[in-house]
Scaffold this motif. Structure first.
Motif, PDB file in Angstrom:
ATOM      1  N   GLY A  44      18.135  -8.406 -36.902  1.00 17.69           N
ATOM      2  CA  GLY A  44      18.483  -9.229 -35.810  1.00 17.69           C
ATOM      3  C   GLY A  44      19.859  -8.351 -35.093  1.00 17.69           C
ATOM      4  O   GLY A  44      19.626  -8.566 -33.878  1.00 17.69           O
ATOM      5  N   ALA A  45      20.558  -7.630 -35.747  1.00 17.78           N
ATOM      6  CA  ALA A  45      21.581  -6.773 -34.934  1.00 17.78           C
ATOM      7  C   ALA A  45      21.008  -5.909 -34.080  1.00 17.78           C
ATOM      8  O   ALA A  45      21.277  -5.558 -32.878  1.00 17.78           O
ATOM      9  N   MET A  46      19.713  -5.535 -34.350  1.00 17.66           N
ATOM     10  CA  MET A  46      18.966  -4.512 -33.511  1.00 17.66           C
ATOM     11  C   MET A  46      18.083  -5.173 -32.478  1.00 17.66           C
ATOM     12  O   MET A  46      17.345  -4.560 -31.732  1.00 17.66           O
ATOM     13  N   GLY A  47      18.064  -6.597 -32.460  1.00 22.99           N
ATOM     14  CA  GLY A  47      17.202  -7.191 -31.687  1.00 22.99           C
ATOM     15  C   GLY A  47      15.849  -7.343 -31.941  1.00 22.99           C
ATOM     16  O   GLY A  47      14.838  -7.587 -31.142  1.00 22.99           O
ATOM     17  N   ALA A  48      15.567  -6.808 -33.405  1.00 20.71           N
ATOM     18  CA  ALA A  48      14.072  -6.655 -33.626  1.00 20.71           C
ATOM     19  C   ALA A  48      13.425  -8.281 -34.074  1.00 20.71           C
ATOM     20  O   ALA A  48      13.977  -8.995 -34.680  1.00 20.71           O
ATOM     21  N   ASN A  49      12.215  -8.450 -33.484  1.00 23.97           N
ATOM     22  CA  ASN A  49      11.475  -9.458 -33.703  1.00 23.97           C
ATOM     23  C   ASN A  49      11.005  -9.509 -35.180  1.00 23.97           C
ATOM     24  O   ASN A  49      10.811 -10.432 -35.682  1.00 23.97           O
ATOM     25  N   TYR A  50      10.701  -8.280 -35.569  1.00 19.95           N
ATOM     26  CA  TYR A  50       9.871  -8.345 -37.070  1.00 19.95           C
ATOM     27  C   TYR A  50      10.770  -7.020 -37.712  1.00 19.95           C
ATOM     28  O   TYR A  50      11.277  -6.116 -37.200  1.00 19.95           O
ATOM     29  N   TYR A  51      10.304  -6.971 -39.081  1.00 20.72           N
ATOM     30  CA  TYR A  51      10.771  -5.788 -39.728  1.00 20.72           C
ATOM     31  C   TYR A  51       9.679  -5.647 -40.922  1.00 20.72           C
ATOM     32  O   TYR A  51       9.077  -6.634 -41.338  1.00 20.72           O
ATOM     33  N   VAL A  52       9.448  -4.484 -41.484  1.00 20.32           N
ATOM     34  CA  VAL A  52       8.569  -4.075 -42.464  1.00 20.32           C
ATOM     35  C   VAL A  52       9.835  -3.689 -43.698  1.00 20.32           C
ATOM     36  O   VAL A  52      10.599  -2.773 -43.334  1.00 20.32           O
ATOM     37  N   GLU A  53       9.557  -3.944 -44.791  1.00 23.00           N
ATOM     38  CA  GLU A  53      10.175  -3.595 -45.844  1.00 23.00           C
ATOM     39  C   GLU A  53       9.224  -3.519 -47.197  1.00 23.00           C
ATOM     40  O   GLU A  53       8.118  -3.911 -47.054  1.00 23.00           O
ATOM     41  N   GLY A  54       9.562  -2.498 -48.130  1.00 22.89           N
ATOM     42  CA  GLY A  54       8.787  -2.574 -49.207  1.00 22.89           C
ATOM     43  C   GLY A  54       9.302  -1.579 -50.439  1.00 22.89           C
ATOM     44  O   GLY A  54      10.759  -1.230 -50.110  1.00 22.89           O
ATOM     45  N   SER A  55       8.541  -1.297 -51.362  1.00 21.94           N
ATOM     46  CA  SER A  55       9.274  -0.465 -52.594  1.00 21.94           C
ATOM     47  C   SER A  55       7.693   0.317 -52.873  1.00 21.94           C
ATOM     48  O   SER A  55       6.851   0.072 -52.754  1.00 21.94           O
ATOM     49  N   ILE A  56       8.465   1.569 -53.742  1.00 25.16           N
ATOM     50  CA  ILE A  56       7.165   2.352 -54.266  1.00 25.16           C
ATOM     51  C   ILE A  56       7.997   2.683 -55.667  1.00 25.16           C
ATOM     52  O   ILE A  56       9.007   3.175 -56.072  1.00 25.16           O
ATOM     53  N   GLY A  57       6.942   2.837 -56.619  1.00 33.06           N
ATOM     54  CA  GLY A  57       7.158   2.915 -58.147  1.00 33.06           C
ATOM     55  C   GLY A  57       6.110   3.555 -58.770  1.00 33.06           C
ATOM     56  O   GLY A  57       4.963   3.542 -58.232  1.00 33.06           O
ATOM     57  N   ILE A  58       6.472   3.735 -60.064  1.00 37.80           N
ATOM     58  CA  ILE A  58       5.004   4.303 -60.840  1.00 37.80           C
ATOM     59  C   ILE A  58       5.013   3.225 -62.014  1.00 37.80           C
ATOM     60  O   ILE A  58       5.835   2.959 -62.672  1.00 37.80           O
ATOM     61  N   VAL A  59       3.950   2.721 -61.909  1.00 36.03           N
ATOM     62  CA  VAL A  59       3.435   1.753 -63.290  1.00 36.03           C
ATOM     63  C   VAL A  59       2.372   2.413 -63.976  1.00 36.03           C
ATOM     64  O   VAL A  59       1.219   2.613 -63.522  1.00 36.03           O
ATOM     65  N   GLY A  60       2.526   2.751 -65.151  1.00 36.85           N
ATOM     66  CA  GLY A  60       1.397   3.343 -65.967  1.00 36.85           C
ATOM     67  C   GLY A  60       0.908   4.762 -65.366  1.00 36.85           C
ATOM     68  O   GLY A  60       2.040   5.733 -65.292  1.00 36.85           O
ATOM     69  N   SER A  61      -0.174   5.033 -65.067  1.00 33.57           N
ATOM     70  CA  SER A  61      -0.568   6.243 -64.615  1.00 33.57           C
ATOM     71  C   SER A  61      -0.751   6.055 -63.008  1.00 33.57           C
ATOM     72  O   SER A  61      -1.343   7.059 -62.298  1.00 33.57           O
ATOM     73  N   LYS A  62      -0.060   5.015 -62.378  1.00 31.32           N
ATOM     74  CA  LYS A  62      -0.485   4.977 -60.890  1.00 31.32           C
ATOM     75  C   LYS A  62       0.884   4.622 -60.100  1.00 31.32           C
ATOM     76  O   LYS A  62       1.844   4.276 -60.631  1.00 31.32           O
ATOM     77  N   TYR A  63       0.756   5.048 -58.895  1.00 32.84           N
ATOM     78  CA  TYR A  63       2.037   4.722 -57.856  1.00 32.84           C
ATOM     79  C   TYR A  63       1.722   3.237 -57.414  1.00 32.84           C
ATOM     80  O   TYR A  63       0.422   2.961 -57.355  1.00 32.84           O
ATOM     81  N   MET A  64       2.686   2.466 -57.339  1.00 25.11           N
ATOM     82  CA  MET A  64       2.584   1.050 -56.883  1.00 25.11           C
ATOM     83  C   MET A  64       3.337   1.102 -55.707  1.00 25.11           C
ATOM     84  O   MET A  64       4.605   1.215 -55.696  1.00 25.11           O
ATOM     85  N   ILE A  65       2.824   0.674 -54.539  1.00 30.14           N
ATOM     86  CA  ILE A  65       3.410   0.480 -53.290  1.00 30.14           C
ATOM     87  C   ILE A  65       3.374  -0.974 -52.857  1.00 30.14           C
ATOM     88  O   ILE A  65       2.172  -1.622 -52.838  1.00 30.14           O
TER      89      ILE A  65
END
Length: 182
Positions: A100-121
């Motif tokens: 909001g301070a940036m005047g943004a209408n939208y934003y993208v958020e997320g995470s990345i980790g390892i679960v078992g033998s795969k990346y999960m994003i």
């Protein structure tokens, strides 16, 4: 006391960011979107998450529908102390305030980790004005950094295609005539 200091710091950060925004926006009427850094979860290097975040910002910019502000752009607009506070900002209410301070209408958020033998994003496209998830995607990818890098453009396209569908449905609902009450 710590919560009060954090709120005051966020307020000061918001005022700083508003002052850092360009004043002449008449040339470009595209909505603004902030791409926040992916949160590195289990066994993920912060530098890898940072590079992926820049790739996500680049892919969103390629859509040519938004003015894109990436995490590194935010870092350049702030001094060291404000940048340090932003790095710890991962909860939704904090992200909403910064976007909001940036005047943004939208934003993208997320995470990345390892679960078992795969990346999960996981990634979400958020409407900052309505505080609503427009689209979300969780992808399990073989444990290869190359595979993750190759998957980012597909995930971004999916997120924004989902948002367009949501927008069409909303407009269709608004356009429906109201049913008169008996």
């Amino acid at each position: 006391m710590k919560a009060v200091i954090q709120k005051m710091s966020l307020a000061a950060l918001a005022l700083f960011l508003i002052g850092a925004l360009p004043q002449d926006t008449s040339r470009d009427r595209r909505p603004t979107i902030v791409v926040f850094q992916l949160v590195p979860e289990k066994d993920i290097d912060r530098g890898f998450a940072s590079m992926l975040s820049e790739l996500i910002a680049d892919e969103v910019a390629k859509l040519r529908r938004y003015n894109v502000i990436g995490q590194k752009d935010l870092d350049k607009m702030m001094d060291w102390e404000q940048s340090k506070q932003l790095k710890g900002c991962t909860d939704t209410s904090c992200l909403i305030k910064i976007a909001g301070a940036m005047g943004a209408n939208y934003y993208v958020e997320g995470s990345i980790g390892i679960v078992g033998s795969k990346y999960m994003i996981t990634m979400k496209l958020m409407d900052n004005e309505r505080t609503e998830v427009l689209s979300r995607k969780t992808e399990r990818i073989k444990k290869s950094e190359d595979a993750v890098v190759d998957a980012i453009p597909k995930i971004v396209k999916f997120l924004f295609a989902g948002a367009q569908e949501q927008e069409k449905k909303t407009k269709a609902e608004i356009a429906k005539p109201a049913v008169p009450l008996p």
